[in-house]
Design a protein around this motif. Structure first.
Motif, PDB file in Angstrom:
ATOM      1  N   GLN B  11       0.751  -1.449  -0.046  1.00 22.70           N
ATOM      2  CA  GLN B  11      -0.048   0.277  -0.012  1.00 22.70           C
ATOM      3  C   GLN B  11       0.880   1.416  -0.013  1.00 22.70           C
ATOM      4  O   GLN B  11       0.613   1.903  -0.738  1.00 22.70           O
ATOM      5  N   ALA B  12       1.881   1.188   0.980  1.00 26.36           N
ATOM      6  CA  ALA B  12       2.700   2.494   0.873  1.00 26.36           C
ATOM      7  C   ALA B  12       3.413   2.893  -0.401  1.00 26.36           C
ATOM      8  O   ALA B  12       3.441   3.938  -0.936  1.00 26.36           O
ATOM      9  N   PHE B  19      -0.781   5.853  -7.087  1.00 29.79           N
ATOM     10  CA  PHE B  19      -1.633   5.007  -7.202  1.00 29.79           C
ATOM     11  C   PHE B  19      -2.613   4.975  -6.049  1.00 29.79           C
ATOM     12  O   PHE B  19      -2.225   5.362  -5.016  1.00 29.79           O
ATOM     13  N   ARG B  20      -3.965   4.909  -6.245  1.00 28.51           N
ATOM     14  CA  ARG B  20      -5.031   4.887  -5.161  1.00 28.51           C
ATOM     15  C   ARG B  20      -5.125   3.460  -4.779  1.00 28.51           C
ATOM     16  O   ARG B  20      -5.079   2.513  -5.316  1.00 28.51           O
ATOM     17  N   TRP B  21      -5.476   3.395  -3.303  1.00 26.89           N
ATOM     18  CA  TRP B  21      -5.526   2.208  -2.570  1.00 26.89           C
ATOM     19  C   TRP B  21      -7.240   1.928  -2.367  1.00 26.89           C
ATOM     20  O   TRP B  21      -7.785   2.689  -1.612  1.00 26.89           O
ATOM     21  N   THR B  22      -7.749   1.189  -3.227  1.00 29.26           N
ATOM     22  CA  THR B  22      -9.060   1.009  -3.364  1.00 29.26           C
ATOM     23  C   THR B  22      -9.450  -0.456  -2.713  1.00 29.26           C
ATOM     24  O   THR B  22      -8.567  -1.048  -2.182  1.00 29.26           O
ATOM     25  N   ASN B  23     -10.609  -0.509  -2.317  1.00 34.86           N
ATOM     26  CA  ASN B  23     -10.916  -1.654  -1.742  1.00 34.86           C
ATOM     27  C   ASN B  23     -10.739  -3.193  -2.523  1.00 34.86           C
ATOM     28  O   ASN B  23     -10.284  -4.259  -1.979  1.00 34.86           O
ATOM     29  N   GLN B  24     -10.818  -2.941  -4.099  1.00 36.45           N
ATOM     30  CA  GLN B  24     -10.554  -3.920  -4.753  1.00 36.45           C
ATOM     31  C   GLN B  24      -8.926  -4.467  -4.686  1.00 36.45           C
ATOM     32  O   GLN B  24      -8.663  -5.435  -4.722  1.00 36.45           O
ATOM     33  N   ARG B  25      -8.129  -3.144  -4.652  1.00 40.23           N
ATOM     34  CA  ARG B  25      -6.930  -3.714  -4.648  1.00 40.23           C
ATOM     35  C   ARG B  25      -6.490  -4.265  -3.402  1.00 40.23           C
ATOM     36  O   ARG B  25      -5.583  -5.043  -3.396  1.00 40.23           O
ATOM     37  N   GLU B  68       3.270  -6.359 -10.740  1.00 37.91           N
ATOM     38  CA  GLU B  68       4.426  -6.752 -11.417  1.00 37.91           C
ATOM     39  C   GLU B  68       5.244  -5.548 -11.808  1.00 37.91           C
ATOM     40  O   GLU B  68       6.455  -5.759 -11.480  1.00 37.91           O
ATOM     41  N   GLU B  69       4.951  -4.693 -12.296  1.00 40.27           N
ATOM     42  CA  GLU B  69       5.656  -3.441 -12.573  1.00 40.27           C
ATOM     43  C   GLU B  69       6.434  -2.964 -11.247  1.00 40.27           C
ATOM     44  O   GLU B  69       7.473  -2.440 -11.304  1.00 40.27           O
ATOM     45  N   ALA B  70       5.611  -2.898 -10.067  1.00 40.05           N
ATOM     46  CA  ALA B  70       6.209  -2.312  -8.988  1.00 40.05           C
ATOM     47  C   ALA B  70       7.143  -3.454  -8.361  1.00 40.05           C
ATOM     48  O   ALA B  70       7.879  -3.088  -7.210  1.00 40.05           O
ATOM     49  N   GLY B  71       7.384  -4.683  -8.990  1.00 40.71           N
ATOM     50  CA  GLY B  71       8.318  -5.640  -8.468  1.00 40.71           C
ATOM     51  C   GLY B  71       7.829  -6.514  -7.197  1.00 40.71           C
ATOM     52  O   GLY B  71       8.323  -7.421  -6.531  1.00 40.71           O
TER      53      GLY B  71
END
Lengths: 149, 149
Positions: B11-12, B19-25, B68-71
């Motif tokens: 999340q951090a 990026f937004r931190w949504t319920n789905q994510r 994936e992009e964020a690793g």
DNA sequence: GTAGGTGCAAACCTTTTGCAGCATG
DNA sequence: CATGCTGCAAAAGGTTTGCACCTAC
């Protein structure tokens, strides 16, 4: 080894294993053998159609899978959605580095890499049929360009 | 490291990168992190839908590609048409052996393999971003079964 | 003559995208 | 309240398949 000889080898192998040697297979095999690039099924189809416009996509796919099973051709996933193929006749095994920026593919070979893979498999009783090592990143030309930009 | 902590890390990172931190994510990340298997996008979708039936397939794919992009997640081609993923938080890098008979995936790691890949890349001025080594064949259980049959 | 192969088009499967509405920061 | 995210459904891209016809053996 000449193209005719290589093709003869493939023909002999297929016939010995109960496959028929058709005009289409002959064309597809010859075309695949004379392509020293990593080609997609679609590219191979185009090359074949340049010789005979009525070769069907399905036949190219079916022939590729026969050739792959027989070990004359190897598929490699480039991560871009479609597989690429290369013939392995008269080619020793090698691994690949794929440039994510320009798509170039570099081949390399390292005996020690091969040996250590075998050793790792032996340790867990795994029997290797084939393997695929791909290294992704950027090639010299691409990061040189980036730096200049 | 506990699941909550790991999720907080993701999340951090995402929030820091806009990026937004949504319920789905949150749901997708939590599900992916708690799955210690190599999952396909479809399997992850099913797992998420068990919690919340209205998660959409598109969101799962989109989130996977962000991760994936964020690793946080790595994709691996198993050659069966669809990619498999694994999270790499709290996991050191490893390679895979894929059993072509039962589909089992075995992980292994060899430092020397890593070093030799780096050396090979350095020789041609290639900059590695990631790599994928997969060994295909049959696992001990499968060839034992074959022999008995 | 009869398996096996071919061509066509449709089906399939995984992944991506357009768009209108929604929720986060 | 603007931008980014979501869900839906449709599209895309690569590959496979059903079927009627054809051809190598």
């Amino acid at each position: 080894m000449k193209l005719d000889q290589e093709q003869g080898l493939v023909q002999a192998h297929l016939q010995k294993h109960g496959f028929r040697w058709t005009n289409q297979r002959s064309l597809i095999v010859r075309t695949a053998l004379s392509t020293h690039e990593h080609f997609t099924a679609e590219q191979l189809l185009d090359l074949c159609r340049a010789q005979d416009p009525k070769v069907s996509r399905a036949t190219v796919y079916r022939t590729l899978s026969v050739l792959e099973e027989a070990g004359f051709v190897e598929g490699l996933d480039t991560g871009d959605g479609s597989r690429r193929f290369e013939h392995v006749l008269n080619h020793e095994h090698h691994d690949h580095m794929v440039c994510l920026h320009c798509g170039a593919i570099f081949e390399f070979r390292d005996e020690e890499l091969e040996r250590r893979q075998e050793a790792a498999a032996r340790r867990i009783g795994f029997r290797i049929e084939r393997h695929s090592l791909r290294i992704y990143g950027s090639c010299r030309a691409c990061h040189k360009t980036q730096r200049e930009a």
